[in-house]
Design a protein around this motif. Structure first.
Motif: not given
Length: 546
Positions: A305, A362, A387, A390-391, A394, A448
């Motif tokens: 991330n 991913r 992931f 979290l992404a 971004i 997030s």
């Protein structure tokens, strides 16, 4: 050691690193200049992005060595050992001290009658930081067994022993990094960004040396020795550049109280602002430690991330901070606003499509980076699920370093402190609640959501502070970029399926071909469309730097 002895060491360091500096580092810089545009911000950011990409790729290679060669029980201990040293360093020094030091130091070096005060500030900060962090390192060594139990609640047996051993070894790294951070701040204030950007590269080299050569000799402690070696490299590579600025590294016990008092006034509010990302990682490690191998999965997902953030968002925020500081010092509000809007548009234009591509690939990314050895499909699945969550944030994560630095440049440390406290409370509450239902995935979701909320608060405050009336235009710009990024995502997905059906996805080479083959045409179409629509013109703001 007296000042005379220290001066001899200083001369020796400068002499023996002169060849490396002139023949390798400056050669690299000169070559980079041939491929970058002349605009100051874009020029500097280009350097940082290139070096950051190399550093991040080296970091991914480091992580692949770890996942391919060690069991998750050792990795759990290894990653957990980082948490307290890193947490203390991030709170006390990284981003905290520099945010207070750079504006004050920049003001002094731009006045001819304040050069001696600037030198005194460096000497005083080095002395204070060295003493404080040295004491903290000793405390971590002594109380490591108790500190480890704070972040590794359920560890026992060999895993606990390894975590304690590694924590004690790594406890010295915050002391080394703190000294190195002061030198980085000096170089950043002089806009000498290249050497600072090289430091993380040599840090990763030290860790890799520990994995490949130290571990076979000393076992698990060898991994810790590699971290310490990397920290030493991180410090040593910056010393010649600082000395070339005629900044001596004397240890003088005579403190210049006036500037230290001003530094403290800028520092202490930032001290209370706990980095949301670091706090999330800290909380995530604690919660994940209650389940087998979960610390490894969460940390690896967090590292992925952070990849685009370190390459793009942090690089640009680092490059633009001295320009924001300078604009505010000159009371040039128009230039200040231009830099802020330019930074927002650049981050959105780059991070939104990157987020889309990372979500699309991913599983392939996790398999490419971490696959091998005992890291099988089940481990891959847990990692890319974490992931994915979290992404999703971004772009919001990428804007926070820029917006917070804009406030720091205006000598406003109290507002970020308040936003940080709000974010911290939201993150803790959500992490506790969501982790009860979803475990590590809940911690990722809490992270997030917190980043989105914090970014929106920062955006509202900074637009009010700069009295800029184009909030609606900025939102529309973000929506336009998002729409075309979704179109790019659709194209990348189609190409991914087509390439996968032809070559399969069972080997590392096939995965790399699938990712590159599908993302390249999608990115090309995205760049062409955004260029034709004029969205990239935001990147061409007039550079007002003098």
């Amino acid at each position: 050691m007296n000042k005379a002895d220290f001066s001899n060491v200083e001369e020796s360091v400068l002499f023996y690193t002169e060849i490396v500096y002139n023949n390798f580092i400056m050669f690299t810089v000169k070559k980079l200049k041939q491929f970058l545009p002349k605009s100051a911000i874009i020029h500097i950011t280009g350097y940082l992005v290139i070096l950051s990409i190399f550093s991040r790729l080296l970091g991914l290679f480091r992580d692949r060595l770890l996942t391919s060669n060690f069991e998750t029980s050792i990795l759990d201990a290894y990653f957990s050992a980082f948490r307290i040293p890193d947490f203390l360093y991030n709170i006390l020094i990284l981003g905290t001290l520099s945010s207070a030091f750079i504006p004050l130091f920049s003001k002094l070096i731009h006045r001819k009658d304040k050069q001696q005060e600037a030198q005194s500030l460096v000497d005083d900060v080095l002395l204070i930081v060295g003493v404080v962090m040295g004491i903290i390192s000793v405390i971590m060594v002594v109380f490591a067994p108790y500190l480890v139990k704070l972040v590794a609640i359920s560890y026992e047996g060999q895993k606990l022993v390894d975590a304690v051993t590694l924590t004690r070894i790594m406890a010295i790294s915050p002391f080394i990094f703190s000294i190195s951070s002061v030198l980085s701040s000096v170089l950043n204030a002089y806009k000498k960004f290249i050497i600072v950007a090289l430091a993380p590269i040599v840090y990763n080299i030290g860790i890799i040396i520990g994995i490949i050569w130290f571990y076979p000799i000393w076992g698990v402690p060898g991994l810790g020795y590699g971290v310490v070696l990397g920290a030493i490299f991180h410090l040593l590579i910056q010393i010649p550049s600082v000395l070339k600025l005629n900044i001596s590294l004397n240890v003088d016990t005579k403190l210049y109280i006036k500037n230290l008092k001003r530094l403290w006034e800028l520092y202490w509010p930032r001290l209370l602002v706990i980095d949301t990302a670091m706090l999330s990682l800290f909380i995530g490690t604690i919660i994940a430690s209650t389940k087998p191998d979960a610390v490894t999965y969460f940390t690896l997902a967090f590292n992925l991330n952070a990849l685009p953030l370190g390459v793009i968002a942090i690089s640009f925020a680092t490059a633009i901070f001295p320009f924001l500081t300078e604009s505010y010092a000159r009371e040039d509000e128009e230039s200040f606003r231009d830099y802020v809007i330019e930074g927002i548009s650049k981050n959105l234009l780059l991070l939104i499509p990157i987020m889309m591509l990372m979500l699309n690939f991913r599983s392939q990314i996790v398999r490419i980076v971490y696959g091998g050895g005992g890291f099988g499909w089940e481990e891959t699945k847990i990692t890319f699920q974490t992931f994915t969550i979290l992404a999703l944030s971004i772009p919001f994560q990428g804007l926070i370093p820029l917006l917070s630095r804009a406030l720091f440049a205006r000598h406003d440390t109290k507002t970020p402190m308040i936003v940080g406290i709000i974010g911290m409370l939201i993150n803790i509450f959500l992490a506790i609640v969501l982790s009860h239902y979803w475990g590590v995935l809940g911690v990722a979701a809490a992270f997030s959501i917190t980043m989105v909320i914090s970014c929106l608060i920062y955006g509202f405050i900074i637009f009010r502070a700069i009295n800029h009336g184009s909030v609606t235009k900025t939102i529309i710009y973000g929506v336009q970029v998002s729409i075309w990024s979704l179109g790019m995502l659709g194209i990348a997905y189609i190409f991914k399926q087509l390439i996968g059906s032809f070559i399969g996805t069972n080997t590392l080479i096939s995965l790399v071909i699938q990712v590159l083959g599908a993302s390249a045409p999608a990115l090309a179409i995205y760049i062409f469309i955004t260029w034709k629509l004029g969205l990239t013109k935001v990147l061409s703001n007039k550079n007002k730097t003098k």
